[in-house]
Write an enzyme that holds these catalytic residues in place. Structure first.
Site, PDB file in Angstrom:
ATOM      1  N   SER A  64       0.921  -1.266   0.029  1.00 54.59           N
ATOM      2  CA  SER A  64      -0.053  -0.014  -0.166  1.00 54.59           C
ATOM      3  C   SER A  64       0.740   1.211  -0.139  1.00 54.59           C
ATOM      4  O   SER A  64       0.108   2.249  -0.044  1.00 54.59           O
ATOM      5  CB  SER A  64      -1.016  -0.010   1.218  1.00 54.59           C
ATOM      6  OG  SER A  64      -1.929  -0.725   1.039  1.00 54.59           O
ATOM      7  N   LYS A  67       0.186   3.274  -2.793  1.00 56.79           N
ATOM      8  CA  LYS A  67      -0.865   4.331  -3.147  1.00 56.79           C
ATOM      9  C   LYS A  67      -0.686   5.690  -3.266  1.00 56.79           C
ATOM     10  O   LYS A  67      -1.366   6.448  -4.248  1.00 56.79           O
ATOM     11  CB  LYS A  67      -1.851   3.841  -1.771  1.00 56.79           C
ATOM     12  CG  LYS A  67      -2.425   2.658  -2.147  1.00 56.79           C
ATOM     13  CD  LYS A  67      -3.187   2.191  -0.767  1.00 56.79           C
ATOM     14  CE  LYS A  67      -3.832   0.577  -0.650  1.00 56.79           C
ATOM     15  NZ  LYS A  67      -4.536   0.194   0.410  1.00 56.79           N
ATOM     16  N   TYR A 191      -3.508  -3.274  -9.952  1.00 54.92           N
ATOM     17  CA  TYR A 191      -3.202  -2.730  -8.789  1.00 54.92           C
ATOM     18  C   TYR A 191      -2.333  -3.636  -8.096  1.00 54.92           C
ATOM     19  O   TYR A 191      -1.469  -3.242  -7.615  1.00 54.92           O
ATOM     20  CB  TYR A 191      -4.880  -2.528  -8.096  1.00 54.92           C
ATOM     21  CG  TYR A 191      -4.577  -2.486  -6.619  1.00 54.92           C
ATOM     22  CD1 TYR A 191      -4.049  -1.125  -5.915  1.00 54.92           C
ATOM     23  CD2 TYR A 191      -5.098  -3.691  -6.147  1.00 54.92           C
ATOM     24  CE1 TYR A 191      -3.930  -1.324  -4.905  1.00 54.92           C
ATOM     25  CE2 TYR A 191      -5.137  -3.528  -4.625  1.00 54.92           C
ATOM     26  CZ  TYR A 191      -4.436  -2.360  -4.135  1.00 54.92           C
ATOM     27  OH  TYR A 191      -4.371  -2.121  -2.586  1.00 54.92           O
ATOM     28  N   TYR A 243      -5.002   4.476   7.834  1.00 51.89           N
ATOM     29  CA  TYR A 243      -6.286   3.729   8.082  1.00 51.89           C
ATOM     30  C   TYR A 243      -7.089   4.336   9.031  1.00 51.89           C
ATOM     31  O   TYR A 243      -7.072   5.443   9.413  1.00 51.89           O
ATOM     32  CB  TYR A 243      -6.165   2.274   7.775  1.00 51.89           C
ATOM     33  CG  TYR A 243      -5.419   1.824   6.904  1.00 51.89           C
ATOM     34  CD1 TYR A 243      -5.739   2.334   5.461  1.00 51.89           C
ATOM     35  CD2 TYR A 243      -4.312   1.134   7.029  1.00 51.89           C
ATOM     36  CE1 TYR A 243      -4.831   1.803   4.232  1.00 51.89           C
ATOM     37  CE2 TYR A 243      -3.403   0.749   5.926  1.00 51.89           C
ATOM     38  CZ  TYR A 243      -3.873   1.202   4.457  1.00 51.89           C
ATOM     39  OH  TYR A 243      -3.000   0.527   3.331  1.00 51.89           O
ATOM     40  N   VAL A 261       1.373  -3.790   3.689  1.00 52.44           N
ATOM     41  CA  VAL A 261       1.211  -4.844   4.641  1.00 52.44           C
ATOM     42  C   VAL A 261       2.434  -5.995   4.437  1.00 52.44           C
ATOM     43  O   VAL A 261       2.631  -7.038   5.128  1.00 52.44           O
ATOM     44  CB  VAL A 261       0.052  -5.777   4.123  1.00 52.44           C
ATOM     45  CG1 VAL A 261      -1.224  -5.265   4.756  1.00 52.44           C
ATOM     46  CG2 VAL A 261      -0.125  -6.048   2.827  1.00 52.44           C
TER      47      VAL A 261
HETATM   48  N1  GLN Z   1      -2.051  -5.517  -1.889  1.00 50.64           N
HETATM   49  C1  GLN Z   1      -2.590  -5.219  -0.616  1.00 50.64           C
HETATM   50  C2  GLN Z   1      -4.214  -5.294  -0.695  1.00 50.64           C
HETATM   51  O1  GLN Z   1      -4.605  -4.763  -1.622  1.00 50.64           O
HETATM   52  C3  GLN Z   1      -2.217  -3.883  -0.213  1.00 50.64           C
HETATM   53  C4  GLN Z   1      -2.554  -3.486   1.313  1.00 50.64           C
HETATM   54  C5  GLN Z   1      -1.793  -3.083   2.098  1.00 50.64           C
HETATM   55  O2  GLN Z   1      -0.747  -2.833   2.165  1.00 50.64           O
HETATM   56  N2  GLN Z   1      -2.394  -2.361   3.110  1.00 50.64           N
HETATM   57  O3  GLN Z   1      -4.652  -5.936   0.014  1.00 50.64           O
END
Ligand code: GLN
Length: 424
Positions: A64, A67, A191, A243, A261
């Site tokens: 993420s 993003k 993605y 988040y 993550v």
């Molecule tokens: N690729 C992961 C997902 O879409 C990314 C989530 C994250 O890093 N919080 O679930």
């Protein structure tokens, strides 16, 4: 002498090392197989110096943390309005993978939750790109932030794609609201490729430093994004980057940030540094446990909270005195330091309060290190009003901190290099 910064980083790593709480991201099998003991931290300055300790050259997937950077690419490639029409900027206070869309419009609340990030992936690059070209645009863009060519970890990508039911569900919801206009499966695939880009903590610190450095990569010198985009991205990181832990983070750490993550965490402190940590075990929000502790330490130890009130600046008016007499009388206002709105207000007030009667007014900027846009405009307006009041106005500005001063509308200033050219 050696710098104390790597010593400091090694010391804080040692302080958090024994914390083995948290879990690896179990929902992506490849990530669950990662080495949970990895631990590293890196700082990159806005002039390109990198400091690090621990595992800063170990590659892991960006997840993420991609993003905010992809959001930046979408804003750059499509412009603000088309992106804002499809993805909001309100913190959702929900988990990263919550299937939450605005009730009437179906618009994801922000680009940091998966719904928003899947949408921003679809908005990166020109509208007519196919799915593979869009991924190429994203990987190339992330690489420009890092200052080196990055690549996708195909194993992690395939592993996540096999278990992507939730992201597919989100994408189908987005498609039903026409937020996505392409095949939802192709967008999720793109993605997930974006999330599977391999980076090190060193790369992430440099990517964050590019944001901290107004969008210019500190080493390559490439302008990756424009300043309005940087401000938008940092604002969204500050409010939504962590988040449902965003409020705790904003108050306790106070650095625009983003987690992933795979265990990465970045923070970007505007004008100062980019920071990154790597430690794979996650808390219930999906944020790295030891990464959060490290950032809490960085913020507290070094006073990095963005809401920290800066120490009182030295008085901007260094002196205010008169030389000469009669028709030769000259008021000299000597200024110093960096001048922003508050300092400019102080200068205006000084002149209002002392109401100079001398025919000549000299504003000496020799010791002014910088002057921002609003302060510059206020200073020129001061010059204009003094001219209209019948004064001859001079700016002593050897370093051109106010380049080509034009007070406009009846105002007149003469620039000097040295106050001695006028006053002896
Ligand atoms: N690729 C992961 C997902 O879409 C990314 C989530 C994250 O890093 N919080 O679930």
């Amino acid at each position: 002498m050696q710098s104390m910064i790597p010593d400091y980083l090694a010391e804080v790593l040692a302080a958090v090392e024994s914390d083995t709480s948290g879990e690896l991201a179990g929902y992506i099998p490849e990530l669950a197989a990662a080495d949970p003991e990895r631990l590293g931290a890196a700082f990159a300055t806005v002039d390109g110096e990198v400091y690090g300790a621990g595992d800063i050259d170990t590659e892991f997937t960006i997840q993420s943390i991609s993003k905010p950077f992809t959001y930046a690419l979408a804003l750059s490639d499509r412009g603000f309005d088309p992106v804002l029409a499809k993805v909001g900027v309100e913190p959702s206070g929900e988990a990263f993978n919550e299937i939450s869309l605005e009730r009437d419009t179906g618009r994801p609340r922000n680009p940091m939750i998966n719904a928003g990030a899947i949408t921003t992936h679809s908005l990166a690059g020109a509208a007519d790109l196919n799915a593979a070209e869009r991924v190429a645009r994203v990987v190339e863009g992330l690489s420009a932030f890092a200052g080196r060519r990055l690549r996708v970890d195909e194993a992690v990508c395939a592993s996540e794609m096999e278990h992507a039911h939730r992201n597919l569900a989100i994408a189908h919801m987005l498609r039903s609201h026409d937020i996505l206009t392409e095949d939802p499966r192709a967008v999720v695939d793109g993605y997930i490729r974006q999330c599977s880009v391999l980076v090190t903590a060193r790369d992430l610190a440099m990517m964050a430093a590019t944001l901290a450095n107004r969008g210019v990569n500190p080493v390559s010198g490439e302008r990756v994004i424009r300043e309005p985009v940087v401000r938008q991205v940092l604002s969204v990181m500050a409010t939504c980057g962590m988040y449902d832990a965003a409020g705790d983070w904003a108050t306790q750490v106070g650095i625009p940030a983003k987690s992933g993550v795979a265990g990465g965490l970045i923070g970007a402190l505007p004008g100062q540094i980019g920071m990154a940590t790597f430690s794979p075990r996650l808390d219930v929000h999906g944020n790295s446990v030891r990464g959060v502790s490290l950032f809490e330490r960085f913020s507290a130890d070094m006073g990095l909270h963005v809401m920290e009130v800066p120490p009182a600046a030295r008085a901007v008016v260094r002196s205010n005195h008169v030389v000469g007499a009669g028709t030769e009388a000259t008021r000299v206002l000597q200024l110093q330091g960096g001048v922003g709105f508050a300092a400019a207000e102080r200068i205006v007030r000084e002149l209002v309060d002392t109401a100079p009667e001398e025919p000549t007014v000299v504003v000496d900027l020799t010791m002014v290190s910088s002057i921002d846009d609003v302060a510059r405009r206020m200073l020129l307006e001061v010059a204009r009003r003094l001219t209209l009041d019948g004064h001859e106005v001079y700016l002593v500005d050897p370093e051109s901190v106010v380049p080509e001063p034009d007070p406009g509308d009846g105002g007149r200033v003469t620039v000097l290099d040295d106050v001695a050219e006028l006053v002896r």
